[in-house]
Design a protein around this motif. Structure first.
Motif, PDB file in Angstrom:
ATOM      1  N   TYR A  80       3.775  -5.656  43.019  1.00 45.07           N
ATOM      2  CA  TYR A  80       3.237  -6.277  41.780  1.00 45.07           C
ATOM      3  C   TYR A  80       4.568  -7.037  41.299  1.00 45.07           C
ATOM      4  N   LEU A  81       4.306  -8.482  41.254  1.00 49.38           N
ATOM      5  CA  LEU A  81       5.336  -9.313  41.055  1.00 49.38           C
ATOM      6  C   LEU A  81       5.021  -9.882  39.561  1.00 49.38           C
ATOM      7  N   ALA A  82       3.906  -9.625  39.139  1.00 48.27           N
ATOM      8  CA  ALA A  82       3.398  -9.986  37.611  1.00 48.27           C
ATOM      9  C   ALA A  82       2.121  -9.152  37.578  1.00 48.27           C
TER      10      ALA A  82
ATOM     11  N   LEU B 158      -0.199 -25.010  42.552  1.00 50.76           N
ATOM     12  CA  LEU B 158      -0.971 -23.648  42.165  1.00 50.76           C
ATOM     13  C   LEU B 158      -1.139 -23.446  40.650  1.00 50.76           C
ATOM     14  N   LEU B 159       0.065 -23.802  39.877  1.00 53.14           N
ATOM     15  CA  LEU B 159      -0.083 -23.755  38.643  1.00 53.14           C
ATOM     16  C   LEU B 159      -1.170 -24.636  37.935  1.00 53.14           C
TER      17      LEU B 159
ATOM     18  N   TRP C 165      11.799 -18.749  46.675  1.00 45.42           N
ATOM     19  CA  TRP C 165      10.524 -19.429  46.211  1.00 45.42           C
ATOM     20  C   TRP C 165       9.583 -18.565  45.352  1.00 45.42           C
ATOM     21  N   CYS C 166       9.501 -17.228  45.965  1.00 40.32           N
ATOM     22  CA  CYS C 166       8.721 -16.227  45.192  1.00 40.32           C
ATOM     23  C   CYS C 166       9.053 -15.853  43.936  1.00 40.32           C
ATOM     24  N   GLU C 167      10.120 -15.708  43.538  1.00 35.94           N
ATOM     25  CA  GLU C 167      10.866 -15.427  42.438  1.00 35.94           C
ATOM     26  C   GLU C 167      10.819 -16.721  41.271  1.00 35.94           C
ATOM     27  N   GLY C 168      10.852 -17.711  41.995  1.00 32.55           N
ATOM     28  CA  GLY C 168      10.644 -19.032  40.955  1.00 32.55           C
ATOM     29  C   GLY C 168       9.364 -19.222  40.496  1.00 32.55           C
ATOM     30  N   MET C 169       8.443 -19.012  41.579  1.00 31.69           N
ATOM     31  CA  MET C 169       6.919 -19.005  41.002  1.00 31.69           C
ATOM     32  C   MET C 169       6.527 -18.070  40.276  1.00 31.69           C
ATOM     33  N   VAL C 170       7.018 -16.828  40.221  1.00 24.36           N
ATOM     34  CA  VAL C 170       6.477 -15.821  39.458  1.00 24.36           C
ATOM     35  C   VAL C 170       7.168 -16.022  38.058  1.00 24.36           C
ATOM     36  N   GLN C 171       8.239 -16.623  38.021  1.00 25.72           N
ATOM     37  CA  GLN C 171       9.073 -16.885  36.428  1.00 25.72           C
ATOM     38  C   GLN C 171       7.997 -18.223  35.977  1.00 25.72           C
ATOM     39  N   ASP C 172       7.593 -19.080  36.849  1.00 29.83           N
ATOM     40  CA  ASP C 172       6.676 -20.166  36.110  1.00 29.83           C
ATOM     41  C   ASP C 172       5.323 -19.725  35.795  1.00 29.83           C
ATOM     42  N   ILE C 173       4.845 -18.913  36.688  1.00 28.50           N
ATOM     43  CA  ILE C 173       3.559 -18.208  36.293  1.00 28.50           C
ATOM     44  C   ILE C 173       3.576 -17.420  35.035  1.00 28.50           C
TER      45      ILE C 173
ATOM     46  N   LEU D  76      -4.836 -11.698  34.992  1.00 35.00           N
ATOM     47  CA  LEU D  76      -4.060 -12.156  36.002  1.00 35.00           C
ATOM     48  C   LEU D  76      -2.905 -11.321  36.664  1.00 35.00           C
ATOM     49  N   ILE D  77      -3.209 -11.362  38.019  1.00 34.68           N
ATOM     50  CA  ILE D  77      -2.038 -10.154  38.835  1.00 34.68           C
ATOM     51  C   ILE D  77      -1.633 -11.179  39.742  1.00 34.68           C
ATOM     52  N   VAL D  78      -0.124 -11.104  40.037  1.00 36.26           N
ATOM     53  CA  VAL D  78       0.589 -11.691  41.288  1.00 36.26           C
ATOM     54  C   VAL D  78       1.145 -10.552  42.101  1.00 36.26           C
TER      55      VAL D  78
END
Length: 486
Positions: free
Chosen positions: A92-94, A119-120, A151-159, A172-174
């Motif tokens: 679970y990233l988020a 994606l966003l 890349w995954c960490e950056g996307m999780v931060q943006d989301i 919302l779940i990532v």
């Protein structure tokens, strides 16, 4: 004595081996078929949940890219109660596990693109195009399926920054699946003369989707797959619910709300485990949207059930494969003016001479089909008997098609009725109220609930003058208002 005995024994042995050779020839094809089916079962019931290395190699050597739905349909029907999940660990990233089951899960899988990232915008469109009441009934699951951890960490931060309140509200779940759970993605079969990197890309995509489907299997009643570069129609959930209600009592595996790729494909959640295993089984054979056609056929839905207008539009300009241009657009998409009819459950019948398989049911749906009858006479009718009395706000009937513009209802009327009589098969109303005449083959009326004082049990299209032209009823649309008091 010994020699004749040995000779007879040898003759007997030769006959036996001749029979065995013939048997082998006759059973070669069926043996291969049984082998593939056995592999299907092995993959579906494998104890540790995902395909082991030895099994992956065996599957690669025996699976064929020409899948025959008729051949396996009984096997998959036998698995109608199959619900086994793939035993893998999700990160679970988020977000956190959902506290309650929802009506619809929206799943999308995303990887790093060489050009552009949508994606966003896709997540934003899902939430912005849904009302507060609709948001209570949906869950959005985003799978970051790239092996690039940065890349995954950056996307999780943006989301997390842009959609924090949706994450907190449990909408919302990532998630992410570690690379070690993936099957071999190198040295795969190069079907269709695809380059090796293309085969690797689409094969990994099949596995990505399989893992996403597996995760979403128990989150809701229904599941819709989107891609990560999609724009949604306003209040798409309400439209989806209306369509599902209109299909109540009929069999379906997949309902399609876009004609592009793997966008807007709706499933019952109880079918997701089977679909996940199916994608894993044939992950290297062909692209996912081709596999979906085979899966639908295996579960005995032979025809596409696609609804118009489309609820989802492809908005990406660059593909996730090598950043190639992808300008595909769905010309049936409508963003703002979407107004899908309710078409409540009903029995349909006509006394007209039906042409081939263009039966009455094909006019009463949002699917691109129609009823076609031979030249009707005065007094002929197309009848609708609703399962329950209803209040109607709007009715629209369209006859004829673009290529058969003269096969319209030249002289006709639309009537609604009450007080049903007759048996279940021959039910009809005793009295009818005429709401108006057809003009140029079409009929439309609004505010019906203010013009009709009774709860409507029946509706019929009545031919008021014989015509030599055949009649196509292209669509019958009924919008309901509040449920009448029983």
């Amino acid at each position: 004595v010994t020699l004749p005995y040995a000779f007879l024994h040898m003759r007997h042995s030769l006959k036996y081996f001749d029979k065995m050779r013939c048997l082998r020839k006759r059973s070669a094809v069926s043996f291969l078929g049984v082998l593939v089916i056995c592999l299907l079962f092995m993959n579906l019931y494998i104890e540790d949940g995902y395909v082991l290395e030895g099994d992956k190699q065996l599957i690669r050597e025996t699976a064929t890219h020409q899948l025959n739905p008729e051949r396996y349909v009984h096997t998959f029907k036998d698995l109608s109660n199959f619900s086994g999940s793939i035993n893998i660990s999700y990160r679970y990233l988020a977000g956190t596990p959902l506290p309650r089951k929802r009506y619809l899960t929206i799943g999308l899988s995303s990887v790093k693109r060489k050009k552009g990232n949508y994606l966003l915008e896709t997540i934003k469109s899902i939430f912005e195009q849904s009302s507060y009441e609709e948001l209570k009934e949906i869950a959005v699951v985003v799978q970051l399926a790239d092996f690039d951890s940065a890349w995954c960490e950056g996307m999780v931060q943006d989301i997390s920054q842009k959609f924090a309140h949706h994450i907190i509200a449990g909408r919302l779940i990532v998630i992410h699946v570690p690379e070690e759970y993936y099957p071999v993605l190198d040295g795969l079969k190069r079907n269709y003369n695809d380059p090796e990197d293309r085969v690797k890309f689409r094969s990994k995509q099949n596995v990505d989707y399989a893992f996403l489907l597996n995760f979403c299997a128990n989150l809701s009643d229904y599941y819709v797959m989107l891609e990560d570069d999609v724009r949604c129609s306003k209040n798409f959930l309400t439209a989806v619910k209306k369509v599902i209600t209109s299909r109540e009592g009929s069999y379906w595996v997949t309902l399609e709300f876009s004609k592009l790729g793997y966008i807007g494909k709706l499933y019952h959640s109880h079918d997701l485990p089977r679909l996940a295993h199916f994608l894993l089984m044939f992950y290297q054979e062909m692209p996912c949207d081709w596999l979906l056609i085979h899966f639908r056929g295996l579960l005995a839905q032979k025809e596409v059930i696609r609804f118009k207008p489309s609820l989802f539009q492809h908005m990406g300009y660059y593909s996730s494969y090598k950043g190639a241009e992808n300008k595909l657009k769905d010309d049936d998409f409508e963003e703002e003016s979407f107004d899908i009819p309710d078409n409540p459950p009903a029995n349909l019948h006509t006394n007209m001479n039906v042409f081939e398989n263009y039966e009455a049911s094909k006019a009463y749906s949002s699917i691109d089909e129609y009823f076609w009858g031979k030249a009707p006479s005065t007094g002929d009718f197309y009848g609708i008997v609703f399962e329950k009395p209803i209040k109607i706000s709007k009715i629209k009937v369209v006859t004829g098609t673009e290529d058969r513009q003269n096969d319209i209802l030249h002289h006709g009327a639309l009537e609604v009725g009450e007080k049903i009589v007759g048996s279940k098969k021959g039910r009809q109303c005793t009295t009818y109220l005429r709401l108006g005449e057809f003009k140029n083959g079409n009929f439309e009326i609004t505010d019906v609930e203010h013009k009709v004082l009774f709860d409507i049990n029946c509706m019929r299209i009545l031919v008021t003058k014989s015509q030599k032209e055949w009649l196509i009823i292209r669509s019958i649309s009924v919008w309901t208002s509040q449920t009448p008091n029983q």
